[in-house]
Design a protein around this motif. Structure first.
Motif, short mmCIF file in Angstrom:
data_model
loop_
_atom_site.label_atom_id
_atom_site.label_comp_id
_atom_site.label_asym_id
_atom_site.label_seq_id
_atom_site.Cartn_x
_atom_site.Cartn_y
_atom_site.Cartn_z
N HIS A 7 34.35 36.99 20.28
CA HIS A 7 35.77 36.87 19.96
C HIS A 7 36.45 38.18 20.29
O HIS A 7 36.09 39.24 19.77
CB HIS A 7 35.95 36.53 18.46
CG HIS A 7 37.38 36.37 18.05
ND1 HIS A 7 37.77 36.29 16.74
CD2 HIS A 7 38.53 36.27 18.78
CE1 HIS A 7 39.09 36.15 16.67
NE2 HIS A 7 39.57 36.13 17.91
N HIS A 31 36.03 33.81 23.34
CA HIS A 31 37.18 33.34 22.57
C HIS A 31 38.18 34.49 22.53
O HIS A 31 37.81 35.61 22.15
CB HIS A 31 36.77 32.92 21.16
CG HIS A 31 35.82 31.78 21.14
ND1 HIS A 31 36.24 30.46 21.14
CD2 HIS A 31 34.46 31.74 21.13
CE1 HIS A 31 35.18 29.67 21.12
NE2 HIS A 31 34.08 30.41 21.13
N THR A 33 42.01 36.03 21.44
CA THR A 33 43.27 36.00 20.74
C THR A 33 44.21 36.99 21.41
O THR A 33 43.87 38.17 21.54
CB THR A 33 43.11 36.39 19.25
OG1 THR A 33 42.27 35.43 18.62
CG2 THR A 33 44.46 36.42 18.56
N SER A 52 40.73 25.52 23.61
CA SER A 52 39.80 25.75 22.50
C SER A 52 39.34 27.20 22.41
O SER A 52 38.72 27.60 21.41
CB SER A 52 38.57 24.84 22.64
OG SER A 52 37.86 25.15 23.83
N HIS A 53 39.64 27.98 23.42
CA HIS A 53 39.15 29.36 23.46
C HIS A 53 40.24 30.42 23.42
O HIS A 53 39.94 31.60 23.22
CB HIS A 53 38.31 29.59 24.73
CG HIS A 53 36.92 29.06 24.65
ND1 HIS A 53 36.65 27.72 24.57
CD2 HIS A 53 35.72 29.69 24.62
CE1 HIS A 53 35.34 27.54 24.51
NE2 HIS A 53 34.75 28.72 24.54
N THR A 55 44.03 31.72 21.91
CA THR A 55 45.05 31.58 20.88
C THR A 55 46.10 32.66 21.07
O THR A 55 45.77 33.84 21.28
CB THR A 55 44.44 31.73 19.47
OG1 THR A 55 43.45 30.72 19.29
CG2 THR A 55 45.50 31.61 18.39
N ALA A 73 44.63 35.23 10.85
CA ALA A 73 44.77 33.97 11.59
C ALA A 73 43.75 33.87 12.71
O ALA A 73 43.19 32.79 12.96
CB ALA A 73 46.19 33.87 12.16
N ALA A 74 43.50 34.98 13.40
CA ALA A 74 42.54 34.98 14.50
C ALA A 74 41.13 34.67 14.01
O ALA A 74 40.38 33.89 14.62
CB ALA A 74 42.56 36.32 15.21
N GLU A 76 40.30 33.06 11.28
CA GLU A 76 40.24 31.66 10.84
C GLU A 76 39.99 30.73 12.02
O GLU A 76 39.31 29.71 11.89
CB GLU A 76 41.54 31.28 10.13
CG GLU A 76 41.69 31.91 8.74
CD GLU A 76 43.03 31.56 8.10
OE1 GLU A 76 43.88 30.93 8.79
OE2 GLU A 76 43.23 31.91 6.93
N ARG A 77 40.52 31.07 13.17
CA ARG A 77 40.40 30.22 14.35
C ARG A 77 39.08 30.45 15.10
O ARG A 77 38.41 29.49 15.51
CB ARG A 77 41.58 30.47 15.30
CG ARG A 77 41.53 29.69 16.61
CD ARG A 77 41.87 28.23 16.39
NE ARG A 77 41.62 27.44 17.58
CZ ARG A 77 42.48 27.27 18.58
NH1 ARG A 77 43.66 27.88 18.54
NH2 ARG A 77 42.18 26.50 19.60
N HIS A 78 38.69 31.70 15.28
CA HIS A 78 37.56 32.00 16.16
C HIS A 78 36.44 32.81 15.51
O HIS A 78 35.48 33.16 16.20
CB HIS A 78 38.06 32.77 17.39
CG HIS A 78 39.06 32.03 18.22
ND1 HIS A 78 38.77 30.84 18.88
CD2 HIS A 78 40.37 32.31 18.50
CE1 HIS A 78 39.85 30.44 19.54
NE2 HIS A 78 40.83 31.30 19.32
#
Length: 271
Positions: A7, A31, A33, A52-53, A55, A73-74, A76-78
């Motif tokens: 990430h 991933h 962000t 999906s990868h 944000t 937020a990042a 939580e997503r990845h």
């Protein structure tokens, strides 16, 4: 390269360099962000191509709460952030000497370029410490890569505010943090890639000026202006422990061998 699945948070991800860096990491299975200030602009196609990868998250780089919120937020997503790339920055276009520079301009440049770097690095280290303590999932080799500049190495007349902000990043900050970051994670590293002129849409008009181009490349053996791709590849190298796992606290020049900054332009020698 061992970056797949990592990430990565990239600041300034809507600029020419940021988009190239984000694309390079996404192509390697990361991933990503992408932080943007007000408008994601050129980064939007990447989010559409890698839904999906990739944000996109908005945050003012000088706002503590917004930077902390972006990391929340990042994650939580990845999941936990393993690589931080700080590529945002401002270069006020107007030539102003220190004698005539307003305190507002000085403070704004330092705030965006240096304070913004500090806030993202601090938040990265805090979330890294949390991830290490929980050990779920395990983070093997975290890395921070900052984008410096030849202005931080050689100075830049009429832009002392920008030069000072980059010098602080490239030397004082990473030289200190390389010793601190290993207390958070024993294999964590921090480095800087420091380009000269980069051929981005913002710089393209200036680079059409033969006199300015001469000034920029006169002491550069390769006579080459860096492309965003060049910067992205150098950042990938420094971010990946497989290629640079024993490199930390280094400012990697990306300037075609530049030996110094010209104080005059071509017409000054012709007159």
């Amino acid at each position: 390269m061992g970056l797949s699945g990592r990430h990565v948070v990239i600041t300034g991800g809507s600029g020419g360099v940021g988009v190239a860096v984000a694309k390079a990491f996404l192509e390697r299975g990361c991933h990503v962000t992408i932080q943007f200030n007000t408008n994601p602009g050129p980064a939007e196609p990447l989010a559409a191509q890698y839904p999906s990868h990739c944000t996109l998250l908005q945050a003012q780089v000088t706002d503590e709460k917004q930077v902390a919120g972006l990391f929340t937020a990042a994650i939580e997503r990845h999941g936990p952030v393993e690589v931080l790339v700080v590529s945002h920055g401002i270069w006020p276009a107007e030539d102003v000497g220190v004698k005539d520079m307003s305190l507002d301009r000085w403070r704004n440049t330092i705030a965006v370029n240096l304070d913004g770097t500090f806030l993202f690095v601090r938040e990265f280290l805090r979330q890294l410490e949390t991830a290490v303590k929980s050990n779920s999932p395990a983070i093997e080799a975290p890395a921070i890569v900052l984008v410096g500049s030849t202005a931080g190495k050689f100075g830049e007349a009429w832009h002392a505010d920008y030069s000072a902000s980059k010098t602080a990043m490239m030397y004082g900050l990473i030289s200190s943090l390389k010793n601190e970051i290993v207390k958070v994670h024993p294999r964590a590293r921090i480095n800087t890639v420091s380009p000269g002129w980069i051929r981005t849409p913002m710089a393209e008009r200036a680079l059409q000026d033969p006199s300015l181009l001469f000034q920029a490349l006169a002491s550069t053996p390769l006579k080459k202006v860096s492309e965003p791709h060049d910067v992205a590849q150098a950042i990938l190298f420094l971010a990946d422990a497989n290629t640079s796992g024993n490199i930390t606290g280094v400012s990697l020049d990306l300037n075609g061998g530049m030996e110094g900054r010209m104080l005059n332009r071509l017409e000054d020698f012709q007159n």
